[in-house]
Design a protein around this motif. Structure first.
Motif, PDB file in Angstrom:
ATOM      1  N   ASN A 103       0.807  -1.226   0.000  1.00  0.00           N
ATOM      2  CA  ASN A 103       0.000   0.000   0.000  1.00  0.00           C
ATOM      3  C   ASN A 103       0.837   1.271   0.000  1.00  0.00           C
ATOM      4  N   ILE A 104       2.137   1.136  -0.144  1.00  0.00           N
ATOM      5  CA  ILE A 104       3.022   2.297  -0.041  1.00  0.00           C
ATOM      6  C   ILE A 104       3.715   2.561  -1.373  1.00  0.00           C
ATOM      7  N   TYR A 105       3.698   3.830  -1.761  1.00  0.00           N
ATOM      8  CA  TYR A 105       4.475   4.263  -2.919  1.00  0.00           C
ATOM      9  C   TYR A 105       5.877   4.629  -2.447  1.00  0.00           C
ATOM     10  N   TYR A 106       6.859   4.311  -3.287  1.00  0.00           N
ATOM     11  CA  TYR A 106       8.255   4.635  -3.020  1.00  0.00           C
ATOM     12  C   TYR A 106       8.802   5.457  -4.178  1.00  0.00           C
ATOM     13  N   ILE A 107       9.719   6.330  -3.870  1.00  0.00           N
ATOM     14  CA  ILE A 107      10.423   7.076  -4.900  1.00  0.00           C
ATOM     15  C   ILE A 107      11.749   6.370  -5.122  1.00  0.00           C
ATOM     16  N   ASP A 108      11.954   5.913  -6.336  1.00  0.00           N
ATOM     17  CA  ASP A 108      13.188   5.240  -6.722  1.00  0.00           C
ATOM     18  C   ASP A 108      13.904   6.199  -7.660  1.00  0.00           C
TER      19      ASP A 108
ATOM     20  N   GLY B 299      24.197  12.297  -7.785  1.00  0.00           N
ATOM     21  CA  GLY B 299      23.995  11.135  -8.642  1.00  0.00           C
ATOM     22  C   GLY B 299      23.798   9.843  -7.874  1.00  0.00           C
ATOM     23  N   THR B 300      23.761   9.927  -6.551  1.00  0.00           N
ATOM     24  CA  THR B 300      23.593   8.752  -5.705  1.00  0.00           C
ATOM     25  C   THR B 300      22.140   8.291  -5.753  1.00  0.00           C
ATOM     26  N   LYS B 301      21.959   6.995  -5.819  1.00  0.00           N
ATOM     27  CA  LYS B 301      20.606   6.433  -5.852  1.00  0.00           C
ATOM     28  C   LYS B 301      19.977   6.487  -4.464  1.00  0.00           C
ATOM     29  N   PHE B 302      18.659   6.649  -4.450  1.00  0.00           N
ATOM     30  CA  PHE B 302      17.913   6.593  -3.203  1.00  0.00           C
ATOM     31  C   PHE B 302      16.606   5.852  -3.438  1.00  0.00           C
ATOM     32  N   PHE B 303      16.052   5.339  -2.372  1.00  0.00           N
ATOM     33  CA  PHE B 303      14.774   4.633  -2.403  1.00  0.00           C
ATOM     34  C   PHE B 303      14.071   5.005  -1.114  1.00  0.00           C
ATOM     35  N   THR B 304      12.996   5.777  -1.213  1.00  0.00           N
ATOM     36  CA  THR B 304      12.363   6.319  -0.015  1.00  0.00           C
ATOM     37  C   THR B 304      10.847   6.240  -0.110  1.00  0.00           C
ATOM     38  N   PRO B 305      10.181   6.026   1.011  1.00  0.00           N
ATOM     39  CA  PRO B 305       8.715   5.964   0.982  1.00  0.00           C
ATOM     40  C   PRO B 305       8.109   7.356   0.827  1.00  0.00           C
ATOM     41  N   ILE B 306       6.918   7.371   0.259  1.00  0.00           N
ATOM     42  CA  ILE B 306       6.119   8.593   0.252  1.00  0.00           C
ATOM     43  C   ILE B 306       5.102   8.405   1.376  1.00  0.00           C
ATOM     44  N   LEU B 307       5.407   8.971   2.538  1.00  0.00           N
ATOM     45  CA  LEU B 307       4.540   8.808   3.702  1.00  0.00           C
ATOM     46  C   LEU B 307       3.225   9.562   3.484  1.00  0.00           C
ATOM     47  N   ASN B 308       2.195   9.199   4.241  1.00  0.00           N
ATOM     48  CA  ASN B 308       0.846   9.727   4.028  1.00  0.00           C
ATOM     49  C   ASN B 308       0.756  11.246   3.871  1.00  0.00           C
TER      50      ASN B 308
ATOM     51  N   LEU C 248      17.857   8.676   2.072  1.00  0.00           N
ATOM     52  CA  LEU C 248      18.334  10.027   1.779  1.00  0.00           C
ATOM     53  C   LEU C 248      19.308  10.075   0.604  1.00  0.00           C
ATOM     54  N   GLY C 249      19.789   8.911   0.181  1.00  0.00           N
ATOM     55  CA  GLY C 249      20.743   8.874  -0.922  1.00  0.00           C
ATOM     56  C   GLY C 249      22.152   9.219  -0.504  1.00  0.00           C
ATOM     57  N   HIS C 250      22.539   8.799   0.694  1.00  0.00           N
ATOM     58  CA  HIS C 250      23.901   9.044   1.177  1.00  0.00           C
ATOM     59  C   HIS C 250      24.762   7.819   0.905  1.00  0.00           C
ATOM     60  N   GLU C 251      25.935   8.042   0.336  1.00  0.00           N
ATOM     61  CA  GLU C 251      26.882   6.941   0.134  1.00  0.00           C
ATOM     62  C   GLU C 251      27.610   6.608   1.428  1.00  0.00           C
TER      63      GLU C 251
END
Length: 186
Positions: free
Chosen positions: A69-74, A81-90, A155-158
């Motif tokens: 039920n959760i959308y994530y931003i990939d 240029g660092t990749k991140f994967f984070t939820p879109i909270l309500n 947060l996209g931190h290496e």
């Protein structure tokens, strides 16, 4: 000349993240345009962890993935240029729905000017900037038990040391762990 002259560098002020109560107050305060748009961008950032520049290039159709039920931003940080994967909270999803999934655009400078006006309208004794939203997200995640390694990925931190700068240890978190520690010691 650098051997003879030594310049001392000043320390930058430590940014203070917003507490959950302050974020709730910010979400409910009545504001007129364009301050309500700026507040909404701040809320989106505070509940996704995205930096201001990444919020401005966010594209829901191209950058999201739904798991359960959760959308994530990939995505990939614009700055590094660092990749991140984070939820879109309500609260961030509410902002997206309000704008039909297309966030308003405003310059960082103008947005921060409006945030200072919002700060005064709220009677907030903390400096309100877009970067504070990112700090608020990190602190919120850690205070709710998200491991710092996962917060770093969100947060996209290496380097996790960068996340530790954002991750302010809250008294409530220390109290939770102290209570567990106290109860386990006989």
């Amino acid at each position: 000349p650098y051997e003879r002259v030594k310049l001392s560098r000043g320390k930058s002020k430590e940014r203070q993240p917003l507490t959950e109560d302050e974020l709730d107050k910010l979400r409910t305060i009545k504001l007129s345009e364009p301050m309500d748009h700026v507040r909404d961008l701040f809320i989106f950032s505070a509940y996704t962890g995205l930096a201001y520049c990444d919020v401005q290039v966010f594209n829901f159709d191209q950058m999201t993935e739904k798991i359960g039920n959760i959308y994530y931003i990939d995505g990939e940080r614009l700055k590094t240029g660092t990749k991140f994967f984070t939820p879109i909270l309500n609260p961030a999803m509410e902002v997206l729905k309000k704008y039909d999934y297309n966030l308003p655009k405003i310059t960082n400078q103008k947005g921060n000017e409006y945030l200072h006006l919002i700060q005064h309208a709220m009677g907030l004794h903390k400096s309100l900037t877009f970067h504070v939203a990112r700090h608020s997200f990190a602190t919120l995640a850690i205070s709710h038990g998200v491991p710092i390694e996962d917060v770093a990925r969100m947060l996209g931190h290496e380097d996790i040391r960068t996340t530790q700068i954002y991750a302010k240890i809250l008294k409530t978190t220390i109290n939770q762990y102290s209570t567990k520690l106290q109860n386990s010691i006989k």
